[in-house]
Scaffold this active site. Structure first.
Site, PDB file in Angstrom:
ATOM      1  N   HIS A 184      -1.569  -4.010  -1.933  1.00  0.00           N
ATOM      2  CA  HIS A 184      -2.127  -2.782  -1.364  1.00  0.00           C
ATOM      3  C   HIS A 184      -3.075  -3.070  -0.204  1.00  0.00           C
ATOM      4  CE1 HIS A 184      -0.416  -0.975  -4.862  1.00  0.00           C
ATOM      5  NE2 HIS A 184      -1.224  -1.617  -5.684  1.00  0.00           N
ATOM      6  N   HIS A 196       2.791   2.069  -6.337  1.00  0.00           N
ATOM      7  CA  HIS A 196       3.675   1.002  -6.798  1.00  0.00           C
ATOM      8  C   HIS A 196       5.115   1.480  -6.809  1.00  0.00           C
ATOM      9  CE1 HIS A 196      -0.237   0.732  -8.858  1.00  0.00           C
ATOM     10  NE2 HIS A 196      -0.175  -0.510  -8.479  1.00  0.00           N
TER      11      HIS A 196
END
Lengths: 333, 333
Positions: free
Chosen positions: A57, A219
């Site tokens: 991320h 995700h």
């Protein structure tokens, strides 16, 4: 899968080493266990801020370690929560005697592992408070999560709570300010393409050539709806509607508008998204007084965007404007 | 093709409008013709800096307009040079009486159109100097270019020349400093995937699932070799070798190491690239004293990276460190 990696097993260790080499003026790296800490940590008398979560991320969270923001970040394997050990080690490394705040995105693994680390730190005499970020309005409960997911709003929590800690606020105050940001921030995202976890070697999900996923998680978790590709403005309206209805945001509110890239979307598209989002807010009498546009909470090379809106008041605005010096967010010094 | 766009014909106009709305504290937007200008332009007595080129490379150049860097940026259509008219208009808008420097990437269209605009500005009594950036060591002469191409090194030219202008240097000095950066900066890139120009709707070239293009241009122009995918470290060595041999860079040199993302590559991979590049430079006795890592000169959503090395001296380092306040690069204020 084509990626700029060596052995997929070493992706996080090598990336963290490179990050440490590139930003040695701002951070130090621990390799066993892996965490990233501000060069001057622990800062005596200052509340320490620790966040973390699965890698993939970036710049979240390592890119936000530094003056005025996080004291440490704990990266897990890609899309996998870090275990309690490195979280505990990072917590100890930043404890300057004023306690430590854990900023945790709401995923079951992160919540459990930060909780365990907090218990262990408490047993060692460190006062720890935790806040759980859950800004994603797309779905309630999902893969990996009970309740709403924590996504890009986390960046705003880290910046504003970091400024609170930097000005010398006590742990209770820093935690209360973080909670105020959490209560006023909402997000929702869209994916145009999936992303590939390096050690998996294939997409986390599939989308047809003309499909997009509205309400995607960071995700690649399922969102609200899989629909045919639409013009950017229509997609923005689908994201912004549920965000504005949720708190709700109303005419006269002053907000920070944050358009986040998922990693693989050209900046030119993010500004097309920003343009429409700002237009909708103006139509509704909501004043955009602060802005952020760019790749700040990504899902590897996923193409897509998320929109985050935070309700501001004078204090939150001042804390947002306060100096920050991290790899990914910097102003005022 | 899946993109966050409305009508492909309006991509640049809408993105620039969004950029102006997001960064109204730093820039103003002209819509007819399209250019981006620093809010306080023209700054009386300061040399004005103008750059520009085809869109699709964001944040280059609009993201670098502001205090300590560019006074104006002129975006053409995607991957298409801007015409002389907007370049002339931007030049007039930033002329504070001390002359204007044009920073031009070496592409035939850009060079011709900036030249025409400079002639027209001179006819209007504005003193214009031009510098041509040609940092790409991959190929001599290529599609769109006679001589070497101008790529990510342009960011460093704009930052350092911008600081020179900001401290009050005369046009001749600012141009000489820009030329010193150009003479000491070299780059080379790699593509893992092509990119899709919005109004074209298909990839600018094709690569097999296991192929990469070494020496790629920022519009997808052919490079030196199409090879099978290799580990990141081997790819870095292929890029860095020709860069270091070119000037050459030698033991004892102090350099800025810049790892640039092409737009679609995760940050985690850029730091893996940085790690190896820093390692190679250390092995050769070359000291990395300044660093930059991120998406600064992109090719839409292309996956890939480029490496840029700039030879520093005390003055160039001080100008690099000087305060800058733009949408994409900011420190010191």
């Amino acid at each position: 899968m084509k990626k700029l990696v060596n052995d997929p097993k070493n992706v996080v260790a090598e990336a963290v080493a490179g990050f440490g080499a590139a930003h040695a003026d701002i951070v130090r790296i621990s390799t066993e266990p892996i965490y990233i800490v501000r060069t001057e940590a622990p800062v005596a008398g200052k509340v320490g801020l620790v966040s973390g979560g699965g890698s993939g991320h970036e710049p979240l969270h390592g890119g936000f370690v530094g003056f005025g923001m996080l004291d440490a970040a704990v990266p897990g394997a890609v899309f996998t929560s870090p275990t309690p050990d490195p979280i505990l080690a990072a917590t100890k490394a930043v404890d300057g005697g004023a306690g430590v705040l854990h900023i945790v995105k709401n995923y079951t693994g992160d919540v459990l592992n930060f909780e365990t680390a907090a218990d262990l730190a408490a047993a060692d005499g460190i006062e720890v408070r935790s806040v759980i970020v859950n800004d994603d309005v797309a779905v309630k409960d999902s893969l990996y999560t009970a309740g709403r997911r924590g996504v890009a709003g986390t960046v705003l929590v880290e910046k504003i709570a970091g400024a609170s800690a930097e000005r010398g606020d006590a742990l209770e105050t820093v935690a209360a300010i973080a909670e105020r940001v959490i209560s006023g921030v909402r997000s929702m995202g869209v994916a145009l393409t999936p992303c590939v976890v390096p050690h998996a070697g294939e997409g986390s999900f599939t989308l047809a050539d003309d499909e997009i996923e509205i309400g995607i998680g960071i995700h690649g978790e399922p969102g609200r709806a899989r629909i045919k590709l639409e013009p950017a403005d229509a997609i923005v309206d689908r994201l912004l509607g549920p965000i504005l209805e949720d708190i709700p945001f109303v005419a006269g509110d002053e907000v920070l508008l944050f358009v986040n890239g998922m990693g693989g979307t050209p900046q030119i598209e993010l500004y097309i998204v920003f343009r429409r989002a700002a237009e909708v807010l103006a139509e509704q009498g909501i004043e955009v007084s602060r802005t952020l546009v760019g790749n700040f909470t990504t899902s590897l090379e996923m193409q897509g965007t998320s929109i985050t809106v935070l309700k501001l008041d004078d204090e939150l605005t001042a804390l947002w404007d306060a100096p920050v010096q991290t790899a990914a967010l910097r102003w005022g010094r």
